[in-house]
Motif scaffolding. Structure first.
Motif, PDB file in Angstrom:
ATOM      1  N   SER A   1       7.692   5.620  -7.934  1.00  0.00           N
ATOM      2  CA  SER A   1       7.146   5.498  -8.447  1.00  0.00           C
ATOM      3  C   SER A   1       5.180   6.193  -8.618  1.00  0.00           C
ATOM      4  CB  SER A   1       7.369   4.958 -10.312  1.00  0.00           C
ATOM      5  OG  SER A   1       6.430   4.378  -9.990  1.00  0.00           O
ATOM      6  N   ARG A   2       4.835   4.912  -7.775  1.00  0.00           N
ATOM      7  CA  ARG A   2       3.618   5.470  -6.966  1.00  0.00           C
ATOM      8  C   ARG A   2       3.019   6.334  -6.197  1.00  0.00           C
ATOM      9  NH1 ARG A   2       1.676   4.723 -11.456  1.00  0.00           N
ATOM     10  NH2 ARG A   2       3.576   5.150 -12.005  1.00  0.00           N
ATOM     11  N   LEU A   3       4.867   6.182  -5.333  1.00  0.00           N
ATOM     12  CA  LEU A   3       3.788   7.314  -4.377  1.00  0.00           C
ATOM     13  C   LEU A   3       3.978   8.583  -4.919  1.00  0.00           C
ATOM     14  CD1 LEU A   3       4.340   8.569  -1.133  1.00  0.00           C
ATOM     15  CD2 LEU A   3       6.512   8.227  -0.915  1.00  0.00           C
TER      16      LEU A   3
ATOM     17  N   THR B   1       0.959  -1.278   0.391  1.00  0.00           N
ATOM     18  CA  THR B   1       0.189  -0.223  -0.520  1.00  0.00           C
ATOM     19  C   THR B   1       0.978   1.168   0.059  1.00  0.00           C
ATOM     20  OG1 THR B   1      -1.636  -0.728   1.018  1.00  0.00           O
ATOM     21  CG2 THR B   1      -1.889   1.521   1.152  1.00  0.00           C
ATOM     22  N   VAL B   2       0.894   1.904  -1.316  1.00  0.00           N
ATOM     23  CA  VAL B   2       1.680   3.548  -1.078  1.00  0.00           C
ATOM     24  C   VAL B   2       0.598   4.359  -0.225  1.00  0.00           C
ATOM     25  CG1 VAL B   2       2.684   5.138  -2.692  1.00  0.00           C
ATOM     26  CG2 VAL B   2       2.504   2.514  -3.170  1.00  0.00           C
ATOM     27  N   ARG B   3       1.354   5.302   0.092  1.00  0.00           N
ATOM     28  CA  ARG B   3       0.237   6.143   0.787  1.00  0.00           C
ATOM     29  C   ARG B   3       0.744   7.679   1.177  1.00  0.00           C
ATOM     30  NH1 ARG B   3      -3.393   4.341   4.944  1.00  0.00           N
ATOM     31  NH2 ARG B   3      -2.736   1.953   5.119  1.00  0.00           N
TER      32      ARG B   3
ATOM     33  N   ARG C   1      -3.708  10.216   0.390  1.00  0.00           N
ATOM     34  CA  ARG C   1      -4.314   8.912  -1.116  1.00  0.00           C
ATOM     35  C   ARG C   1      -3.659   7.269  -0.591  1.00  0.00           C
ATOM     36  NH1 ARG C   1      -4.084  10.911  -6.595  1.00  0.00           N
ATOM     37  NH2 ARG C   1      -5.516   8.956  -7.467  1.00  0.00           N
ATOM     38  N   ARG C   2      -4.510   6.571  -1.494  1.00  0.00           N
ATOM     39  CA  ARG C   2      -3.895   5.331  -0.546  1.00  0.00           C
ATOM     40  C   ARG C   2      -3.985   4.110  -2.360  1.00  0.00           C
ATOM     41  NH1 ARG C   2      -7.270   5.893   3.445  1.00  0.00           N
ATOM     42  NH2 ARG C   2      -8.736   5.079   3.225  1.00  0.00           N
TER      43      ARG C   2
ATOM     44  N   GLU D   1      12.184  -3.972  -8.461  1.00  0.00           N
ATOM     45  CA  GLU D   1      12.118  -3.628  -9.339  1.00  0.00           C
ATOM     46  C   GLU D   1      10.408  -3.237  -8.314  1.00  0.00           C
ATOM     47  OE1 GLU D   1      12.744  -5.956 -13.035  1.00  0.00           O
ATOM     48  OE2 GLU D   1      11.519  -6.846 -11.761  1.00  0.00           O
ATOM     49  N   ALA D   2       9.854  -4.049  -7.279  1.00  0.00           N
ATOM     50  CA  ALA D   2       8.567  -3.261  -6.657  1.00  0.00           C
ATOM     51  C   ALA D   2       9.318  -2.003  -5.796  1.00  0.00           C
ATOM     52  CB  ALA D   2       8.204  -4.523  -5.778  1.00  0.00           C
ATOM     53  N   ARG D   3      10.274  -1.691  -5.443  1.00  0.00           N
ATOM     54  CA  ARG D   3      10.408  -0.954  -4.780  1.00  0.00           C
ATOM     55  C   ARG D   3      10.938  -0.049  -5.259  1.00  0.00           C
ATOM     56  NH1 ARG D   3      14.240  -4.181  -1.948  1.00  0.00           N
ATOM     57  NH2 ARG D   3      15.716  -3.837  -2.911  1.00  0.00           N
TER      58      ARG D   3
END
Length: 145
Positions: free
Chosen positions: A128-130, A3-5, A109-110, A121-123
């Motif tokens: 990038s999403r953050l 989960t990116v917050r 935003r989550r 790669e996931a990190r």
């Protein structure tokens, strides 16, 4: 499921910010690159409405409004269909938290998703999403400055 917050304090009362984001069809004014938004199956306040977000390069993704609660200022959605990103089972939300009666407001935003990417790669993808979510909150905040 990571989960990116992204969070941002915006110097405006919660009611004003909620009015700007509550309509699921009006987000192009503060989503990065100001994409075209079209709705199918209802208006921007209808649970189950499908939103297509189309960018100027022709890329797009679809989302469905799955929840909205005016009492706690939360809006939830699922990203559906094929995505041009290495993710699946994508769920998003926005929530507002009043800091005081007249403002400011904490906006969050989550984004929660699954990914087949390797750990490194996931990190990178998470970062990038953050940046993407944080950027949209910067644009939203500018509407109130």
């Amino acid at each position: 499921m990571p989960t990116v917050r992204a969070r941002r304090i915006i110097n405006a009362p919660v009611a004003q910010i909620w009015a700007a984001i509550r309509d699921f069809g009006s987000h192009s004014q503060w989503i990065e690159h100001h994409p075209k938004i079209t709705l199918e199956g209802g208006d921007g306040l209808t649970i189950g409405v499908r939103r297509r977000v189309t960018y100027s390069d022709g890329s797009y993704f679809d989302e469905v409004l799955t929840g909205m609660d005016d009492r706690v200022w939360v809006q939830e959605y699922d990203v559906i269909g094929e995505l041009p990103l290495p993710v699946y089972n994508v769920y998003g939300a926005m929530q507002l938290y009043p800091v005081s009666g007249e403002g400011p407001t904490l906006v969050e935003r989550r984004l929660t998703y699954d990914t087949p990417l390797s750990e490194a790669e996931a990190r990178d993808f998470e970062q990038s999403r953050l940046q993407l979510l944080s950027g949209s909150l910067d644009i939203l905040a500018a509407l109130f400055e």
